[in-house]
Design a protein around this motif. Structure first.
Motif, short mmCIF file in Angstrom:
data_model
loop_
_atom_site.label_atom_id
_atom_site.label_comp_id
_atom_site.label_asym_id
_atom_site.label_seq_id
_atom_site.Cartn_x
_atom_site.Cartn_y
_atom_site.Cartn_z
N LEU A 142 0.85 -1.21 0.00
CA LEU A 142 0.00 0.00 0.00
C LEU A 142 0.88 1.26 0.00
N TRP A 143 1.95 1.21 0.78
CA TRP A 143 2.87 2.35 0.87
C TRP A 143 3.55 2.57 -0.49
N GLU A 144 4.03 1.47 -1.10
CA GLU A 144 4.68 1.58 -2.41
C GLU A 144 3.71 2.09 -3.47
N ALA A 145 2.48 1.60 -3.43
CA ALA A 145 1.46 2.03 -4.40
C ALA A 145 1.18 3.52 -4.24
N ALA A 146 1.14 3.99 -2.98
CA ALA A 146 0.87 5.40 -2.70
C ALA A 146 2.01 6.28 -3.18
N HIS A 147 3.25 5.75 -3.14
CA HIS A 147 4.41 6.56 -3.52
C HIS A 147 4.86 6.35 -4.96
N ARG A 150 4.47 9.29 -7.82
CA ARG A 150 5.18 10.57 -7.68
C ARG A 150 6.09 10.85 -8.83
#
Length: 150
Positions: A142-147, A150
């Motif tokens: 989830l963190w990787e998907a959110a970042h 960018r």
């Protein structure tokens, strides 16, 4: 009761998987992770728990990609909420195979605490450990998907 394919089920984990366990106690540890450190900490907690003949607090431990939350099983009162980012280790003890434990860093003091729980069956302790591992992976995804955007 866990379905056979529970390891593939991501939906319930997003909501939070609940386990009813008995809280054995907590001890401070020097290192954030490691099997030997965890085994020694669990031995200390179990030894202390055996000495005090008190009744163990029954808790509902909920695991999600956000972390672990502890709720008193009787009063439904929230005991603690631990962010997934503060948890450095979790394990099922090799000798005390019904014991699930995790190590987390206190936000206020930075102290490392090992918390141990007794489950009714060895299989449940292992399930909690696997669920926490899955929650870590999901939080990372989830963190990787959110970042990624960018």
């Amino acid at each position: 009761e866990l379905p056979e394919s529970w390891a593939d089920m991501q939906e319930p984990l997003l909501e939070g998987m609940c386990f009813t366990l008995k809280y054995l106690g907590m001890t401070l540890v020097e290192k954030p992770k490691g099997e030997d450190m965890a085994a020694a900490a669990i031995r200390r907690i179990v030894a202390t728990a055996r000495v005090g003949a008190r009744k163990f607090q029954k808790v509902i431990l909920t695991v999600s990609p956000r972390g672990i939350s502890l709720q008193d099983a009787d009063t439904k009162e929230m005991v603690e909420n631990i962010s997934i980012y503060r948890i450095s280790y979790c394990t099922t003890d090799k000798l005390q195979n019904k014991v699930f434990a995790y190590v987390a860093q206190r936000q206020e003091s930075g102290a490392l605490e090992c918390h141990a729980f007794l489950s009714p069956k060895k299989k449940i302790a292992q399930a909690v450990t696997l669920t926490v591992a899955q929650a870590f992976q999901m939080a990372l995804d989830l963190w990787e998907a959110a970042h990624a955007g960018r």
